[in-house]
Motif scaffolding. Structure first.
Motif, mmCIF file in Angstrom:
data_model
loop_
_atom_site.group_PDB
_atom_site.id
_atom_site.type_symbol
_atom_site.label_atom_id
_atom_site.label_comp_id
_atom_site.label_asym_id
_atom_site.label_seq_id
_atom_site.Cartn_x
_atom_site.Cartn_y
_atom_site.Cartn_z
ATOM 1 N N ASN A 226 0.829 -1.204 0.000
ATOM 2 C CA ASN A 226 0.000 0.000 0.000
ATOM 3 C C ASN A 226 0.867 1.259 0.000
ATOM 4 O O ASN A 226 0.585 2.229 -0.714
ATOM 5 C CB ASN A 226 -0.919 -0.007 1.222
ATOM 6 C CG ASN A 226 -1.894 1.164 1.238
ATOM 7 O OD1 ASN A 226 -2.573 1.414 0.246
ATOM 8 N ND2 ASN A 226 -1.965 1.863 2.345
ATOM 9 N N GLN A 229 2.340 2.455 -3.406
ATOM 10 C CA GLN A 229 1.534 3.253 -4.338
ATOM 11 C C GLN A 229 1.472 4.715 -3.914
ATOM 12 O O GLN A 229 1.244 5.597 -4.737
ATOM 13 C CB GLN A 229 0.103 2.694 -4.440
ATOM 14 C CG GLN A 229 -0.726 2.880 -3.168
ATOM 15 C CD GLN A 229 -2.211 3.044 -3.432
ATOM 16 O OE1 GLN A 229 -2.611 3.589 -4.447
ATOM 17 N NE2 GLN A 229 -3.012 2.545 -2.506
ATOM 18 N N LEU A 316 -4.016 -4.069 -6.078
ATOM 19 C CA LEU A 316 -3.646 -2.740 -6.559
ATOM 20 C C LEU A 316 -3.153 -2.733 -7.998
ATOM 21 O O LEU A 316 -3.461 -1.821 -8.765
ATOM 22 C CB LEU A 316 -2.571 -2.129 -5.658
ATOM 23 C CG LEU A 316 -2.998 -1.782 -4.233
ATOM 24 C CD1 LEU A 316 -1.812 -1.270 -3.437
ATOM 25 C CD2 LEU A 316 -4.113 -0.758 -4.224
ATOM 26 N N TYR A 317 -2.386 -3.771 -8.363
ATOM 27 C CA TYR A 317 -1.702 -3.708 -9.651
ATOM 28 C C TYR A 317 -2.255 -4.663 -10.703
ATOM 29 O O TYR A 317 -1.924 -4.531 -11.876
ATOM 30 C CB TYR A 317 -0.205 -3.956 -9.445
ATOM 31 C CG TYR A 317 0.432 -2.898 -8.587
ATOM 32 C CD1 TYR A 317 0.653 -1.616 -9.080
ATOM 33 C CD2 TYR A 317 0.785 -3.163 -7.270
ATOM 34 C CE1 TYR A 317 1.226 -0.628 -8.293
ATOM 35 C CE2 TYR A 317 1.351 -2.178 -6.471
ATOM 36 C CZ TYR A 317 1.569 -0.915 -6.987
ATOM 37 O OH TYR A 317 2.125 0.065 -6.193
ATOM 38 N N LYS A 320 -6.347 -3.336 -10.314
ATOM 39 C CA LYS A 320 -6.336 -1.870 -10.436
ATOM 40 C C LYS A 320 -7.298 -1.194 -9.457
ATOM 41 O O LYS A 320 -7.879 -0.152 -9.750
ATOM 42 C CB LYS A 320 -6.692 -1.441 -11.864
ATOM 43 C CG LYS A 320 -5.834 -2.065 -12.950
ATOM 44 C CD LYS A 320 -4.385 -1.610 -12.841
ATOM 45 C CE LYS A 320 -3.565 -2.173 -13.996
ATOM 46 N NZ LYS A 320 -2.135 -1.785 -13.918
ATOM 47 N N LYS A 322 -7.165 0.840 -6.711
ATOM 48 C CA LYS A 322 -6.323 1.726 -5.922
ATOM 49 C C LYS A 322 -7.045 2.151 -4.647
ATOM 50 O O LYS A 322 -8.244 2.415 -4.657
ATOM 51 C CB LYS A 322 -5.939 2.967 -6.731
ATOM 52 C CG LYS A 322 -5.164 2.664 -8.009
ATOM 53 C CD LYS A 322 -3.773 2.138 -7.703
ATOM 54 C CE LYS A 322 -2.963 1.944 -8.981
ATOM 55 N NZ LYS A 322 -1.617 1.427 -8.728
#
Length: 327
Positions: A226, A229, A316-317, A320, A322
């Motif tokens: 986390n 990002q 997150l990646y 996606k 976020k």
């Protein structure tokens, strides 16, 4: 100097009572205490009320939006020149604040951190947890200790900041999952001086169950991704060690069921690592039981941190999704 203790609490009236008793006994008396109840279902208001004639204390109840924002609320209300941020599940020596004050007079820091030591009422399981949370063999021995590389990043279980730091940086920008690391990064980026006060230690109560310990380390793994990002470049290759260890362990499990030549040689690093864990923990606590428990917990640490990292990375990646925050 006048200090403000900022203490968020969630469903821990028994813990906060122990901490407040420690504050009553402080040898340096020029301080106030703000207890911020973060949406608890088991409230601490009655416990706090019993200290009204012993401490300059205020109780604030707010919604459960994370410990970072609870600390911000406390700093908004605080009157001190310097804020001391603590977890609620600690105790401390009577000289804690005096040690901080004398250290800041000799070598002023805009923000400091202090170590966390073993809680005096710890069980054997908690002693093994403490070893795994602080050992060079598991976490690099950096929790609450001075890093040998780069700047010092205070952690919020035992952390102090000046009013100027808070007013300049606006406090925590995220509610949880690495909120203290993110804030420390911004404090340093703003040009403030940070450092460790080695003698300003607190005694931290460790997790008492395997499930609780796993969940905590799993959360830490998620927090590491986390933060990546939020702060580009903060993720280092060393953070992948738990993932590498788990991949290596899975390889060993696969090889165990095969006829691969010389496979036993691949087990040597694993066996040596776990031997040193057991030997070090046993020697530190003079207990074979704690040593064997530490082996289990060291491997649990690697698995929990690894799965936490992979879960958050996927979220997150890959998906996606976020993380967004609202102050």
């Amino acid at each position: 100097m006048f200090y403000s203790f900022i203490i968020p609490v969630y469903n821990r009236p028994d813990h906060i009572e122990k901490l407040l008793n420690c504050l009553v006994s402080q040898t340096y008396k020029n301080f106030e205490v703000l207890v911020i109840e973060s949406g608890s279902t088991i409230k601490s208001d009655e416990v706090v009320a019993t200290f009204a004639d012993k401490l300059n204390i205020r109780y604030i109840f707010k919604g459960n939006d994370g410990q970072g924002y609870s600390r911000n609320r406390g700093m908004q209300e605080a009157k001190g020149e310097y804020f001391v941020i603590l977890d609620s599940d600690i105790v401390m020596p009577d000289s804690y604040l005096e040690t901080v004050n004398e250290s800041l007079k000799e070598n002023y820091l805009d923000s400091y951190g202090g170590p966390d030591e073993l809680h005096p009422e710890s069980t054997d399981f908690q002693k093994a947890v403490n070893f795994c949370m602080t050992s060079l063999l598991t976490t690099g021995g950096t929790r609450g200790k001075k890093s040998s590389i780069g700047k010092y990043y205070p952690r919020s279980f035992n952390m102090g900041v000046s009013r100027e730091v808070y007013e300049t940086t606006k406090g925590f920008s995220i509610p949880f999952m690495g909120e203290d690391i993110e804030w420390s990064q911004r404090i340093i980026a703003a040009g403030f001086k940070t450092g460790l006060i080695e003698d300003a230690y607190v005694n931290h109560e460790r997790k008492g169950t395997l499930k609780g310990y796993f969940n905590q380390l799993h959360f830490f793994g998620r927090a590491r991704i986390n933060i990546s990002q939020l702060i580009p470049g903060s993720f280092k290759i060393v953070h992948l060690l738990p993932v590498a260890y788990c991949a290596y362990s899975l390889l060993l499990i696969f090889l165990f069921a095969t006829n691969t030549p010389y496979k036993i040689l691949l087990f040597v690093p694993f066996l040596l690592y776990n031997f040193f864990i057991r030997f070090s923990a046993s020697a530190e606590h003079k207990s074979l039981k704690i040593g064997f428990t530490a082996v289990l917990l060291a491997n649990t640490l690697m698995l929990a941190y690894c799965t936490g990292m992979l879960k958050e990375f996927y979220k997150l990646y890959v998906l996606k999704k976020k993380q967004t925050y609202k102050l």
